[in-house]
Motif scaffolding. Structure first.
Motif, PDB file in Angstrom:
ATOM      1  N   TYR A   2      46.343   5.225  -0.858  1.00 43.27           N
ATOM      2  CA  TYR A   2      45.233   5.480   0.066  1.00 43.27           C
ATOM      3  C   TYR A   2      44.184   4.375   0.094  1.00 43.27           C
ATOM      4  O   TYR A   2      43.558   4.127   1.104  1.00 43.27           O
ATOM      5  CB  TYR A   2      44.596   6.848  -0.230  1.00 43.27           C
ATOM      6  CG  TYR A   2      43.862   6.959  -1.544  1.00 43.27           C
ATOM      7  CD1 TYR A   2      42.486   6.744  -1.596  1.00 43.27           C
ATOM      8  CD2 TYR A   2      44.530   7.296  -2.724  1.00 43.27           C
ATOM      9  CE1 TYR A   2      41.803   6.862  -2.786  1.00 43.27           C
ATOM     10  CE2 TYR A   2      43.855   7.416  -3.916  1.00 43.27           C
ATOM     11  CZ  TYR A   2      42.489   7.200  -3.945  1.00 43.27           C
ATOM     12  OH  TYR A   2      41.822   7.303  -5.113  1.00 43.27           O
ATOM     13  N   GLU A  26      53.965   6.081   4.896  1.00 44.23           N
ATOM     14  CA  GLU A  26      53.466   7.153   4.036  1.00 44.23           C
ATOM     15  C   GLU A  26      52.421   6.611   3.072  1.00 44.23           C
ATOM     16  O   GLU A  26      52.564   5.514   2.541  1.00 44.23           O
ATOM     17  CB  GLU A  26      54.627   7.782   3.256  1.00 44.23           C
ATOM     18  CG  GLU A  26      55.625   8.451   4.174  1.00 44.23           C
ATOM     19  CD  GLU A  26      56.603   9.366   3.431  1.00 44.23           C
ATOM     20  OE1 GLU A  26      56.623   9.318   2.179  1.00 44.23           O
ATOM     21  OE2 GLU A  26      57.319  10.112   4.114  1.00 44.23           O
ATOM     22  N   TYR A  32      48.116  14.808  -2.065  1.00 45.70           N
ATOM     23  CA  TYR A  32      49.214  14.911  -1.100  1.00 45.70           C
ATOM     24  C   TYR A  32      49.622  13.531  -0.608  1.00 45.70           C
ATOM     25  O   TYR A  32      48.942  12.527  -0.867  1.00 45.70           O
ATOM     26  CB  TYR A  32      48.805  15.777   0.094  1.00 45.70           C
ATOM     27  CG  TYR A  32      47.512  15.365   0.770  1.00 45.70           C
ATOM     28  CD1 TYR A  32      47.476  14.318   1.689  1.00 45.70           C
ATOM     29  CD2 TYR A  32      46.316  16.030   0.484  1.00 45.70           C
ATOM     30  CE1 TYR A  32      46.293  13.951   2.310  1.00 45.70           C
ATOM     31  CE2 TYR A  32      45.125  15.674   1.098  1.00 45.70           C
ATOM     32  CZ  TYR A  32      45.119  14.629   2.014  1.00 45.70           C
ATOM     33  OH  TYR A  32      43.943  14.257   2.620  1.00 45.70           O
ATOM     34  N   LEU A  34      50.137  11.515   2.877  1.00 48.00           N
ATOM     35  CA  LEU A  34      49.898  11.544   4.310  1.00 48.00           C
ATOM     36  C   LEU A  34      50.998  10.718   4.968  1.00 48.00           C
ATOM     37  O   LEU A  34      51.128   9.526   4.683  1.00 48.00           O
ATOM     38  CB  LEU A  34      48.522  10.959   4.638  1.00 48.00           C
ATOM     39  CG  LEU A  34      48.250  10.745   6.136  1.00 48.00           C
ATOM     40  CD1 LEU A  34      48.108  12.073   6.867  1.00 48.00           C
ATOM     41  CD2 LEU A  34      46.998   9.887   6.347  1.00 48.00           C
ATOM     42  N   MET A  50      51.365  13.376  12.570  1.00 46.34           N
ATOM     43  CA  MET A  50      51.255  13.148  11.124  1.00 46.34           C
ATOM     44  C   MET A  50      51.625  14.397  10.340  1.00 46.34           C
ATOM     45  O   MET A  50      51.643  15.491  10.889  1.00 46.34           O
ATOM     46  CB  MET A  50      49.809  12.794  10.770  1.00 46.34           C
ATOM     47  CG  MET A  50      49.258  11.657  11.592  1.00 46.34           C
ATOM     48  SD  MET A  50      47.637  11.173  11.023  1.00 46.34           S
ATOM     49  CE  MET A  50      47.268   9.963  12.283  1.00 46.34           C
ATOM     50  N   ILE A  52      50.977  16.286   6.322  1.00 50.06           N
ATOM     51  CA  ILE A  52      50.511  16.349   4.942  1.00 50.06           C
ATOM     52  C   ILE A  52      51.678  16.900   4.141  1.00 50.06           C
ATOM     53  O   ILE A  52      52.220  17.943   4.487  1.00 50.06           O
ATOM     54  CB  ILE A  52      49.330  17.348   4.796  1.00 50.06           C
ATOM     55  CG1 ILE A  52      48.125  16.911   5.626  1.00 50.06           C
ATOM     56  CG2 ILE A  52      48.982  17.577   3.337  1.00 50.06           C
ATOM     57  CD1 ILE A  52      47.389  15.735   5.051  1.00 50.06           C
ATOM     58  N   ILE A 149      40.124  10.383   8.333  1.00 52.54           N
ATOM     59  CA  ILE A 149      41.257  10.479   7.406  1.00 52.54           C
ATOM     60  C   ILE A 149      40.805  10.664   5.960  1.00 52.54           C
ATOM     61  O   ILE A 149      41.473  11.313   5.172  1.00 52.54           O
ATOM     62  CB  ILE A 149      42.171   9.240   7.559  1.00 52.54           C
ATOM     63  CG1 ILE A 149      42.803   9.255   8.958  1.00 52.54           C
ATOM     64  CG2 ILE A 149      43.254   9.211   6.496  1.00 52.54           C
ATOM     65  CD1 ILE A 149      43.678   8.059   9.267  1.00 52.54           C
ATOM     66  N   LEU A 153      39.702  15.165   6.994  1.00 55.45           N
ATOM     67  CA  LEU A 153      41.043  15.692   6.744  1.00 55.45           C
ATOM     68  C   LEU A 153      41.195  16.274   5.330  1.00 55.45           C
ATOM     69  O   LEU A 153      41.667  17.401   5.178  1.00 55.45           O
ATOM     70  CB  LEU A 153      42.088  14.604   7.026  1.00 55.45           C
ATOM     71  CG  LEU A 153      43.542  15.034   6.957  1.00 55.45           C
ATOM     72  CD1 LEU A 153      43.842  16.129   7.971  1.00 55.45           C
ATOM     73  CD2 LEU A 153      44.471  13.835   7.204  1.00 55.45           C
TER      74      LEU A 153
END
Ligand code: ADP
Ligand code: MG
Length: 565
Positions: A2, A26, A32, A34, A50, A52, A149, A153
């Protein structure tokens, strides 16, 4: 992971929109993964797809809540609704051009349907959603994307998917309710019933455009004669009206709630959410609403049981027309329903062709049998039950002829059903202008039809069969009008039918199998491999909700280029 994604988003700020494409892939977040499966090409295009993907352990939903298919559907539905609600609460809103900056998930109505929006399988939970990648004009808004994001989210996911944060009581209630509903539907046959309406159900809806329950409605109360009590798996005992197999007539003055009762029975093929008012209105799962549908296309359907000796000797054992009349369309709708398989027909006078439904004694005296191609439904309804096991519930408020053939007569009186069977039978006995059975032969059933491959020509490599709203599907340039399918309840079902048609023509159509058999094969596959398995996309499969076989086949039958062997 991320951190990289965050950097990329910042660095993309103010670049051209197409740079978003490079985000496909990914990204590992704390709780998780994304997955960005598909990126839209401009801010006005359908939003990016998208998912999760979360470990079941992190999600925390107990396995015993999802260890059967019905439970799994109930929980997935619950999570989808949660996710939807949390999007609304999160303050997520459009931020720029087009659908910029908004998060979407499939929207559930009052029914609980099998959907692709949340998949709970093995040790993973997946949420399939969309996001409008934010832009001003055609310039990327990198910071806005980062905020959605990385702030909105995760909070939506945290609140809507993690078991510890859920309303556990409501989740449990939904699972138990679905199990009760499925059980009630399963034991109908055993009890000799085709439908059940619990006392205190709320049948009417808020308005023509809202499927929510009407406030201050008169609650349902079964006539004593039909009242039965079901013992449900939850331990709850519920009393209500059991509609027996056979022929049941609904009568009553105009505006006394006849159509409302019938519509509730039409929808009783689906499970409904808590407080819908129709939670325990349960019908045979294969019940089919039959209506007139003038103008529809009919392709080689055997309607000879209802229509014969047409002018110019047109063959009604394989009857085709591009523009069916009221009566021929209704006859075709019955014949097709029998082809796919049904145990219950639901008919409302409001949407029927009168000449298909009745012909009284006087008219029989005036117009000779040989001059009238139509054998009205009244002369077939008993045969359908006696010889084919198909029951009928029908509303006829304007003619007493059906008293002769009905097994039960229910009168709606200010929204309250009364049993008037005895009285109707007595009146029928006194009648002097009695009608006669109007056909020369018996009802011989219908013909199973085999669709031909050439019905579905290729139409451009990239184009796919597409849903346009709830009531139409585009096959190439050909519009399939399915607005006559009153038991279709959700746009995502129409989406699913479009995907099923793609799958059907590419994978299973073989010119040996009947339409009904081909449909069964698709449903078998879905049963085994899940709804995802018919989608041609990898990753996010699109927003699909499972329609019944009846609506799928009916859609194929409304395709105007359908060719039959
Ligand atoms: P019918 O088919 O007998 O002419 P409808 O079913 O169309 O009657 O109902 C007429 C009106 O009454 C509709 O507007 C409907 O919403 C309303 N209605 C039906 N059932 C109830 C009820 N149980 N309580 C209150 N209003 C109702
Ligand atoms: Mg009506």
């Amino acid at each position: 992971n991320y951190k990289e994604l965050e950097k990329i988003l910042f660095s993309m700020d103010r670049k051209s929109y197409s740079a978003y494409k490079s985000l496909k892939g990914e990204y590992k977040f704390e709780k998780y993964i994304l997955a960005i499966d598909h990126v839209q090409s401009d801010p006005y295009a359908p939003p990016s797809k998208m998912r999760i993907i979360m470990d079941r352990k992190i999600c925390g939903i107990p396995y015993e809540l999802t260890d059967t298919k019905d439970k799994n559907i109930a929980v997935s539905d619950f999570l989808t609704r949660n996710f939807y609600r949390e999007i609304q609460k999160s303050g997520n809103d459009s931020a720029g051009t087009g659908g910029s900056g908004r998060i979407f998930i499939d929207r559930c109505g009052q029914e609980i349907l099998e959907r692709t929006s949340v998949l709970i399988k093995g040790d993973k939970v997946e949420v399939r959603f969309e996001m409008g990648m934010p832009a001003r004009g055609r310039r990327i808004m990198g910071k806005a994307a980062q905020k959605i994001i990385f702030e909105q989210l995760p909070e939506i996911v945290e609140k809507s998917i993690i078991y510890d944060n859920l309303n556990k009581k409501a989740l449990n209630e939904q699972v138990i309710l679905v199990l009760d509903q499925e059980y009630a539907r399963k034991i109908l046959k055993e009890k000799g019933l085709v439908a059940f309406v619990a006392n205190d159900s709320v049948l009417p809806r808020e308005s023509g455009v809202s499927d929510k329950p009407m406030k201050n409605a008169v609650k349902f109360k079964s006539p004593e004669k039909f009242e039965i009590t079901l013992k449900l798996p939850s331990g709850k005992e519920v009393s209500g009206m059991g509609v027996p197999k056979g022929i049941t007539l609904i009568v009553g003055g105009g505006y006394h709630g006849k159509s409302t009762l019938l519509v509730a029975l039409e929808r009783g093929v689906y499970n409904h959410i808590v407080q819908d008012g129709r939670e325990l209105i349960i019908s045979e799962s294969d019940a089919v609403k039959i209506r007139a549908e003038d103008g529809r296309n009919v392709e080689k359907v055997n309607i000879s049981g209802f229509i014969n000796n047409l002018p110019q000797n047109k063959d009604t054992r394989a009857f085709s027309t591009e523009n069916a009349s009221g009566s021929t369309s209704q006859a075709a709708n019955v014949a097709e329903a029998l082809e796919y398989g049904t145990s219950l027909l639901l008919i409302d006078e409001d949407t029927s062709a009168t000449n298909f439904m009745i012909r009284d004694g006087r008219m029989q005296k005036l117009v000779a049998k040989e001059k009238e191609p139509i054998t009205p439904f009244i002369d077939r309804v008993k045969e359908l039950y006696d010889n084919f096991g198909v029951s009928t519930i029908l509303i006829v408020g304007g003619s007493g002829d059906y008293f002769d053939v009905a097994n039960h007569v229910i009168m709606m009186d200010e929204y309250v059903p009364k049993d008037v069977t005895e009285k109707a039978k007595e009146i029928a006995k006194l009648d002097e202008n009695k009608r006669e059975f109007s056909s020369n032969d018996k009802f011989k059933g219908v013909t199973q039809r085999i669709p031909l491959k050439k019905s579905f020509p290729q139409f451009g490599k990239l184009d796919k069969t597409k849903a346009k709203g709830k009531y139409s599907i585009l096959y190439g340039k050909e519009l399939i009008d399915i607005s006559g399918l009153e038991q279709l309840v959700d746009d995502s079902q129409t989406n699913c039918i479009a995907v099923m048609i793609e799958y059907f023509k590419n994978k299973v159509l073989d010119e040996k199998l009947t339409l009904s058999q081909v449909a069964d094969m698709i449903y078998e596959r879905i049963e085994k491999e899940g709804l995802d398995s018919i989608s041609s996309y990898t990753g996010h499969p699109g927003n699909l909700a499972l329609p019944r076989k009846q609506e799928f086949c009916a859609s194929v039958n409304r395709y105007r280029k359908l060719k039959i062997k």
